[in-house]
Structure formats: C-alpha cells, structure tokens
Design an enzyme around this catalytic site. Structure first.
Site, PDB file in Angstrom:
ATOM      1  N   TYR A  52       0.835  -1.120  -0.028  1.00  0.00           N
ATOM      2  CA  TYR A  52      -0.046  -0.016   0.011  1.00  0.00           C
ATOM      3  C   TYR A  52       0.870   1.174   0.116  1.00  0.00           C
ATOM      4  O   TYR A  52       0.602   2.328  -0.855  1.00  0.00           O
ATOM      5  CB  TYR A  52      -0.993   0.038   1.181  1.00  0.00           C
ATOM      6  CG  TYR A  52      -1.984   0.894   1.373  1.00  0.00           C
ATOM      7  CD1 TYR A  52      -3.061   0.947   0.323  1.00  0.00           C
ATOM      8  CD2 TYR A  52      -1.586   2.393   1.739  1.00  0.00           C
ATOM      9  CE1 TYR A  52      -4.023   2.132   0.289  1.00  0.00           C
ATOM     10  CE2 TYR A  52      -2.559   3.563   1.840  1.00  0.00           C
ATOM     11  CZ  TYR A  52      -3.800   3.067   1.161  1.00  0.00           C
ATOM     12  OH  TYR A  52      -4.721   4.320   1.259  1.00  0.00           O
ATOM     13  N   ILE A 106      -0.676  11.698   3.992  1.00  0.00           N
ATOM     14  CA  ILE A 106      -0.766  10.141   3.727  1.00  0.00           C
ATOM     15  C   ILE A 106      -1.630   9.530   4.783  1.00  0.00           C
ATOM     16  O   ILE A 106      -1.436   9.578   5.940  1.00  0.00           O
ATOM     17  CB  ILE A 106       0.762   9.760   3.895  1.00  0.00           C
ATOM     18  CG1 ILE A 106       1.611  10.470   2.562  1.00  0.00           C
ATOM     19  CG2 ILE A 106       0.803   8.190   3.501  1.00  0.00           C
ATOM     20  CD1 ILE A 106       2.999   9.944   2.755  1.00  0.00           C
ATOM     21  N   GLY A 107      -2.738   8.416   3.939  1.00  0.00           N
ATOM     22  CA  GLY A 107      -3.623   7.975   4.978  1.00  0.00           C
ATOM     23  C   GLY A 107      -3.102   6.656   5.421  1.00  0.00           C
ATOM     24  O   GLY A 107      -2.081   6.097   5.114  1.00  0.00           O
ATOM     25  N   SER A 134      -4.275  14.413   6.995  1.00  0.00           N
ATOM     26  CA  SER A 134      -4.751  13.632   5.820  1.00  0.00           C
ATOM     27  C   SER A 134      -6.364  13.220   6.080  1.00  0.00           C
ATOM     28  O   SER A 134      -6.680  13.171   7.410  1.00  0.00           O
ATOM     29  CB  SER A 134      -4.221  12.220   5.866  1.00  0.00           C
ATOM     30  OG  SER A 134      -5.014  11.214   5.075  1.00  0.00           O
ATOM     31  N   GLN A 156      -6.046  18.230   4.225  1.00  0.00           N
ATOM     32  CA  GLN A 156      -6.484  17.786   3.040  1.00  0.00           C
ATOM     33  C   GLN A 156      -7.883  17.197   2.972  1.00  0.00           C
ATOM     34  O   GLN A 156      -8.433  16.699   3.799  1.00  0.00           O
ATOM     35  CB  GLN A 156      -5.555  16.336   2.757  1.00  0.00           C
ATOM     36  CG  GLN A 156      -5.883  15.553   1.545  1.00  0.00           C
ATOM     37  CD  GLN A 156      -5.568  14.170   1.488  1.00  0.00           C
ATOM     38  OE1 GLN A 156      -5.601  13.661   2.442  1.00  0.00           O
ATOM     39  NE2 GLN A 156      -5.091  13.450   0.338  1.00  0.00           N
ATOM     40  N   ARG A 193      -3.811  -0.277  -8.774  1.00  0.00           N
ATOM     41  CA  ARG A 193      -2.331  -0.589  -8.185  1.00  0.00           C
ATOM     42  C   ARG A 193      -2.497  -2.147  -8.032  1.00  0.00           C
ATOM     43  O   ARG A 193      -3.150  -2.630  -7.188  1.00  0.00           O
ATOM     44  CB  ARG A 193      -2.654  -0.052  -6.642  1.00  0.00           C
ATOM     45  CG  ARG A 193      -3.032   1.489  -6.844  1.00  0.00           C
ATOM     46  CD  ARG A 193      -3.020   2.453  -5.552  1.00  0.00           C
ATOM     47  NE  ARG A 193      -3.692   3.530  -5.667  1.00  0.00           N
ATOM     48  CZ  ARG A 193      -4.079   4.333  -4.856  1.00  0.00           C
ATOM     49  NH1 ARG A 193      -4.060   3.889  -3.537  1.00  0.00           N
ATOM     50  NH2 ARG A 193      -4.403   5.809  -5.016  1.00  0.00           N
ATOM     51  N   LYS A 295      -4.547  20.353  -5.208  1.00  0.00           N
ATOM     52  CA  LYS A 295      -3.529  19.235  -5.357  1.00  0.00           C
ATOM     53  C   LYS A 295      -3.789  18.356  -6.454  1.00  0.00           C
ATOM     54  O   LYS A 295      -4.960  17.867  -6.634  1.00  0.00           O
ATOM     55  CB  LYS A 295      -3.413  18.437  -4.127  1.00  0.00           C
ATOM     56  CG  LYS A 295      -2.158  17.657  -4.193  1.00  0.00           C
ATOM     57  CD  LYS A 295      -1.864  16.570  -2.703  1.00  0.00           C
ATOM     58  CE  LYS A 295      -1.176  15.643  -2.945  1.00  0.00           C
ATOM     59  NZ  LYS A 295      -1.747  14.294  -3.666  1.00  0.00           N
ATOM     60  N   HIS A 319       0.328  12.332  -7.317  1.00  0.00           N
ATOM     61  CA  HIS A 319      -0.127  11.393  -6.286  1.00  0.00           C
ATOM     62  C   HIS A 319       0.996  10.242  -5.973  1.00  0.00           C
ATOM     63  O   HIS A 319       0.619   9.143  -5.590  1.00  0.00           O
ATOM     64  CB  HIS A 319      -1.545  10.612  -6.271  1.00  0.00           C
ATOM     65  CG  HIS A 319      -2.064  10.367  -5.074  1.00  0.00           C
ATOM     66  ND1 HIS A 319      -2.769  11.396  -4.331  1.00  0.00           N
ATOM     67  CD2 HIS A 319      -2.438   9.363  -4.387  1.00  0.00           C
ATOM     68  CE1 HIS A 319      -3.368  11.192  -3.410  1.00  0.00           C
ATOM     69  NE2 HIS A 319      -3.211   9.564  -3.384  1.00  0.00           N
ATOM     70  N   ARG A 322       0.779   7.004  -7.991  1.00  0.00           N
ATOM     71  CA  ARG A 322      -0.333   6.042  -7.482  1.00  0.00           C
ATOM     72  C   ARG A 322      -1.509   5.977  -8.565  1.00  0.00           C
ATOM     73  O   ARG A 322      -2.266   5.094  -8.272  1.00  0.00           O
ATOM     74  CB  ARG A 322      -0.497   6.251  -5.977  1.00  0.00           C
ATOM     75  CG  ARG A 322       0.529   5.826  -5.225  1.00  0.00           C
ATOM     76  CD  ARG A 322       0.303   6.344  -3.689  1.00  0.00           C
ATOM     77  NE  ARG A 322      -0.764   5.709  -3.187  1.00  0.00           N
ATOM     78  CZ  ARG A 322      -0.811   4.548  -2.549  1.00  0.00           C
ATOM     79  NH1 ARG A 322       0.253   3.808  -2.827  1.00  0.00           N
ATOM     80  NH2 ARG A 322      -2.005   4.008  -2.058  1.00  0.00           N
ATOM     81  N   ASP A 349       4.980  18.207  -5.318  1.00  0.00           N
ATOM     82  CA  ASP A 349       4.860  16.828  -4.671  1.00  0.00           C
ATOM     83  C   ASP A 349       5.090  15.763  -5.530  1.00  0.00           C
ATOM     84  O   ASP A 349       4.723  15.914  -7.012  1.00  0.00           O
ATOM     85  CB  ASP A 349       3.325  16.648  -4.041  1.00  0.00           C
ATOM     86  CG  ASP A 349       3.131  15.173  -3.529  1.00  0.00           C
ATOM     87  OD1 ASP A 349       3.397  15.076  -2.486  1.00  0.00           O
ATOM     88  OD2 ASP A 349       2.397  14.679  -4.095  1.00  0.00           O
TER      89      ASP A 349
END
Length: 430
Positions: A52, A106-107, A134, A156, A193, A295, A319, A322, A349
């Site tokens: 992940y 970031i989650g 996040s 975010q 992913r 973003k 991202h 991702r 970023d």
C-alpha cells in the site's frame, strides 16, 4: 538566517550529531541513504502495508518517471560567495515557515505504526515543520492538532458526495487551527494498483484510515442501518481477521460491529466525487474562509484555470505515481505550471527523496514541497524518532546543497542554478 557555526546550521549540526555519535559506535536510528531507508522499511512492514505504501499504479512507470526527472537536472555551483549565513525560510499564506517543506497527507498510517498520525504530528511540531492532515487519517485531526501546539498544519480534503459532511470537515479543520485546505483532485477514483489488487487488500474495508469520518457527527448520523447492497460478497480465509479489525475499530469509536461494517461500506460509496468541475470552486469558497490549494495539477492550462477561478495555490502532483500509469513526471510538469500560475504559489509533490531533490524543485519554481513516502519509512522503523530523523536529514542536505552551490537563501535558487542533462549527456541551460 542561520549562521554556519555548527549549532545553528541544520546541515553541519546534523552531520556532527551523526559523526560524534558514530565515534562511540552508534549509528543513525534510520538509514540516511534513501534506498536503504526504503528497503529497511519494506522489511519492517507487513506485505499488505508495504504494498500500500510503496506501490504505484500499473507498471509503476509514473513512479519511475518521477525519479528519473530529477536525474535530468544538474546543479551548476558557484564559488567564492559568502554563504556563512543561510536562510531556508519561506512565506506561505501569511506564515513564515522555517523551511520550504511540509509533510504530505498520507492515509492509513496505522498500517506502519500504532501511533500513526499522532507520532507524525509530534515529530512535525518538534522539528517546526508543517503537516498536512490526511483526510484518510488513522487519528482524528483534533488529537493531532492538540499535539502540535503552534506548529503549522493544513488539512487535505477528499471532496465527498455529501456536502454536509464536507462542511463539517472544513469547520473542524478551521477550529483545529489549520491554515489552508488542500483539495486532492488526482484521486477522485482509486487508481489501478496491482500490488494491492494482488493481495486483495483495501484497508478502508477493514475500518482503517477512517478516523476523520468515524469522529465526525455528520458522517456518523448518516451511517445506514446495514451496508449498501453491492451484490459482491467477501470470501476467503481472512474473513475473521477482517471482522476482528472492524470490531476493534468499532470499539475505538463506540460503534457496534454491524455499524462499523455499514460505516466502511458507506465510506466507499461516498468518499469522493468524480463529477467535480471548475464551477465547484465557488461553492467551496462559500464553505470556508481558509486559503484553497488544489493538489494534483499537472497541466499548465489547469494551473491557469485555477488562477482564473481565484484559487490561492496549487500543488503539482501525480499522487506519487499511484494513480495513472505512464503519465508525465511532476518535475517535468512543474515549469509550465509555474509559468501559467502567475503570482499564485505553486507547491510540488511526488518523487522527493532527498534534500537535493527539494532544491531542484525549488529552483524550477516551487515555493515549497511536500515530503511523502520517506517520512512514512521513518515512522515504520522508529515512530516519532524516525520521522524526526528523516526530516532532519532532508533539511540538512538541503542546507548543505544550498551552501555548496554558492547560495545563501531559498530565494536565490532559480533556473540559473540548474542545467538540463539531455539524453546524450549534453547539458543545456534551462
């Protein structure tokens, strides 16, 4: 300004911390090398967490492109300039930041450390570095804000299908002392992913990364009596593990097992809005008084449209590679976005791994950068201490890069600081 006297300059101070401790046989808590940092963190994580955090979309070509773009730009150092005092500070939305660095949102940080976002918040505050809370946090924003004192924090926003819930999140962010809203537009849908898909693993379905939702009164009031019907049923040997994860998370937030299952399913059905368009910016402006930062901007025309719609800033981001496999590297997109943005602040970023990377992004026009995966690696290895060491290493290298290029401030970085290295090895002025 920091005087290069060892105690004041972050570069030399960090070097001496490591070398003096090393004289007694001690080593840094987390690796300084970016490659070793990732490798050790990967070994410390579960396979699901590593997939992940480290993985990207498709063949991960966008991740590779992000990194390769930094290699196509080379510094051109100048000599015989007084760099004994250096200024790393930048101004963003009315606040002077110690350095042009914020920790990216970031989650699901509970995947890598039990203290999750709280450890990161404490580290950011201790290092006086901004943190973007996040939307998919493992700890509610109020708890993180309480740990940060007066240190800078932003929030975010994943724009949910439920505007009442969005208003609630924004009100909470304002009350928690957030200084900007970062609307993430590069993830209106989850990218393809393979690492996660091969494991059949989405942490949100296990109740993870939902702290902002489960702590929100509006979201809680709308949890249905039973999960929405999808026609898809879970199956396999890990059903009990998933049930235990939901049970544990439910106990944390005072929800029964049945309500937790419904909450996780309701989240997946409402977390984002792929129908967002430019007319929605005015609606968001009516919901908050905070600066609005978009973003996920990669195209110069979108940077221009953001300026025309009164947005306060943008983040050039894909991202972390991702979302779309084979898209433009963010560093390649940065100069065009900066030119189109005019006076609007542009942040950067995706792909940052070192202090030298930070300097290159700033030289190409970014006002500041978001640091992502490296601090998560530090968190996985050593919690708050690991995050602090990663921040310290990044800032130390940035400081030393600045000095060794003959520059005494972040403002002195510009296109003249770099040349582009073409595919044949030829260098061309940028």
């Amino acid at each position: 300004m920091t005087q290069d006297t060892g105690a004041a300059a972050p570069g030399r101070r960090r070097q001496m911390e490591v070398y003096v401790a090393g004289a007694g046989g001690a080593r840094p808590t987390v690796p300084v090398s970016a490659a070793r940092l990732e490798a050790r963190a990967a070994n410390a994580m579960t396979p699901e967490a590593a997939a992940y955090v480290i993985g990207g979309a498709g063949l991960e070509a966008s991740m590779a492109a992000n990194r390769a773009a930094f290699g196509r730009h080379r510094f051109v150092p100048r000599v015989l300039r007084d760099v004994s005092a250096r200024d790393l500070g930048v101004d963003l939305f009315g606040r002077r930041h110690r350095a042009p660095l914020l920790l990216a949102p970031i989650g699901v940080l509970e995947l890598v450390h039990r203290q999750a976002d709280l450890a990161v918040a404490r580290a950011a505050a201790a290092e006086d570095i901004g943190l973007v809370f996040s939307n998919q946090a493992s700890v509610a924003m109020e708890d993180c804000a309480a740990a940060m004192g007066t240190a800078p924090r932003w929030f975010q926003l994943y724009w949910s299908r439920d505007d009442a819930f969005v208003r609630s999140l924004l009100a909470r962010a304002e009350k928690a002392g957030c200084e900007a809203i970062v609307v993430t537009l590069d993830t209106t849908l989850l990218g393809w992913r393979p690492r996660d898909l091969d494991l059949g693993y989405l942490p949100f379905l296990r109740g993870m990364g939902l702290a902002q939702y489960l702590s929100d009164p509006v979201f809680r009031s709308k949890i249905p009596a039973r999960p929405p019907e999808t026609g898809i049923r879970p199956r396999g040997a890990k059903l009990l593990a998933t049930a235990y994860s939901l049970h544990r998370k439910g106990r944390e937030f005072g929800l029964s097992m049945a309500r937790m299952r419904a909450a996780a399913a309701y989240f997946t059905a409402t977390y984002s809005r792929p129908d967002l368009n430019w007319t929605d910016i005015a609606r968001l402006r009516a919901m908050t008084s905070l600066p609005i930062v978009l973003k996920g901007v990669r195209h110069a025309d979108d940077a221009r449209l953001a300026r025309e719609h009164g947005v306060d800033g943008i983040v050039v981001s894909n991202h972390g590679g991702r979302q779309v496999d084979g898209e433009t590297a963010t560093l390649d997109a940065l100069p065009g976005a900066v030119a189109a943005a005019g006076d609007m602040p542009v942040l950067f970023d995706s792909g940052i791994r070192t202090g030298a990377d930070v300097a290159k992004a700033l030289a190409l026009g970014a006002r500041a950068v978001f640091l992502g995966r490296p601090y998560v690696y530090g968190l996985a290895l050593a919690g708050e201490t690991g995050v602090r060491e990663v921040i310290g290493n990044i800032l130390a290298e940035l400081d030393l890069t600045l000095a060794l290029c003959g520059l005494d401030s972040i403002a002195a970085l510009g296109p003249a600081s770099l040349v582009a290295n073409g595919p044949t090895g030829r260098t061309d002025p940028i």
